[in-house]
Design an enzyme around this catalytic site. Structure first.
Site, PDB file in Angstrom:
ATOM      1  CD  GLU A   1      -3.054  -0.980   0.149  1.00 16.72           C
ATOM      2  OE1 GLU A   1      -2.971  -0.068  -0.576  1.00 16.72           O
ATOM      3  OE2 GLU A   1      -3.598  -2.328  -0.090  1.00 16.72           O
TER       4      GLU A   1
ATOM      5  CB  CYS B   1      -5.758  -2.538   6.486  1.00 13.66           C
ATOM      6  SG  CYS B   1      -6.190  -4.483   7.085  1.00 13.66           S
TER       7      CYS B   1
ATOM      8  CG  HIS C   1      -4.490  -5.153   2.222  1.00 12.02           C
ATOM      9  ND1 HIS C   1      -4.505  -3.699   1.903  1.00 12.02           N
ATOM     10  CD2 HIS C   1      -5.339  -5.652   3.122  1.00 12.02           C
ATOM     11  CE1 HIS C   1      -5.427  -3.277   2.933  1.00 12.02           C
ATOM     12  NE2 HIS C   1      -5.955  -4.474   3.397  1.00 12.02           N
TER      13      HIS C   1
HETATM   14  N1  PCA Z   1      -8.335  -6.406   6.927  1.00 16.12           N
HETATM   15  C1  PCA Z   1      -9.243  -5.413   7.042  1.00 16.12           C
HETATM   16  C2  PCA Z   1      -9.077  -5.246   8.704  1.00 16.12           C
HETATM   17  C3  PCA Z   1      -8.256  -6.456   9.066  1.00 16.12           C
HETATM   18  C4  PCA Z   1      -7.840  -7.037   8.010  1.00 16.12           C
HETATM   19  O1  PCA Z   1      -7.154  -8.217   7.888  1.00 16.12           O
HETATM   20  C5  PCA Z   1      -8.820  -4.360   6.004  1.00 16.12           C
HETATM   21  O2  PCA Z   1      -8.486  -4.666   5.032  1.00 16.12           O
HETATM   22  O3  PCA Z   1      -9.081  -2.859   6.816  1.00 16.12           O
END
Ligand code: PCA
Length: 202
Positions: free
Chosen positions: A84, A147, A171
């Site tokens: 990200e 996240c 991610h």
């Molecule tokens: N994914 C979520 C919150 C926790 C996770 O593993 C997100 O993309 O915000």
């Protein structure tokens, strides 16, 4: 050179799911005593709660004083690793957190900037992953749930206090854990930590 501390985090399951690949990865790395030479690795699985995650990450920063934080979570992304680039100053998700809290258009930091750029060398990280044939992509939107919230908190702490010196969010897809995924993630974590701390350079 002093040994940099790298804190690697994942999240617990949320939204009715049995497993969160990021949290499973952290438990796995702990259970195999995963190590990287010249790096002090620390691990944590964070609660999927706006309030509890804030408390826990601030405790961890104060306690461990990490040089770098590599935060992992799961998203809807396709490749194994999505790096990200940006954290937005907004909590805005249909999904409730694990404490039943829902936020819609709430600022994370009332006086903070609208966004922060991740301050790790994203392109070098992607190059390292590509050379190792680990599928990856750079993304410009981490969503507006936990996240993104965590990345914003980390980058705000970095900007305002210098600790951590750098932070990034990665991610993972919503796929089940298996031996092949474990091997790829171990390799990826090693490359990302070494590149983010400057131990490995391109
Ligand atoms: N994914 C979520 C919150 C926790 C996770 O593993 C997100 O993309 O915000």
């Amino acid at each position: 050179m002093t040994t940099p501390t790298v804190l690697i985090t994942g999240f617990e399951p949320f939204d009715g799911m049995d497993e969160n690949l990021s949290g499973t990865m952290i438990r796995h790395l702990e259970s195999v005593n995963f190590e990287i030479p010249h790096v002090d690795l620390q691990f944590a699985v964070l609660p999927v709660s706006y309030e509890k995650a804030d408390v826990r990450i601030l405790e961890l920063l104060a306690e461990l004083r990490p040089h770098t934080v590599l935060a992992f979570g799961i998203g809807r992304s396709e490749p194994l690793i999505t790096i990200e680039r940006i954290a937005l100053n907004i909590d805005d998700a249909e999904c409730c957190d694990n404490c039943g809290e829902s936020r819609n258009g709430t600022l994370i930091e009332a006086d903070g900037p609208a966004a922060y750029f991740s301050n790790v060398p994203l392109v070098s990280i992607q190059d390292a992953l590509r050379k190792a044939a680990i599928p990856s992509a750079i993304s410009n939107h981490a969503g507006a749930f936990l996240c993104n919230h965590l990345l914003y908190r980390l980058l705000h702490a970095s900007e305002t206090s210098g600790c951590p010196a750098s932070a990034c969010f990665l991610h993972l897809p919503r796929i089940p854990w298996d031996r092949n995924i474990a091997d790829q993630l171990e390799h990826a974590v090693r490359l990302i930590a070494e590149t983010a701390t400057g131990i490995r350079s391109y």
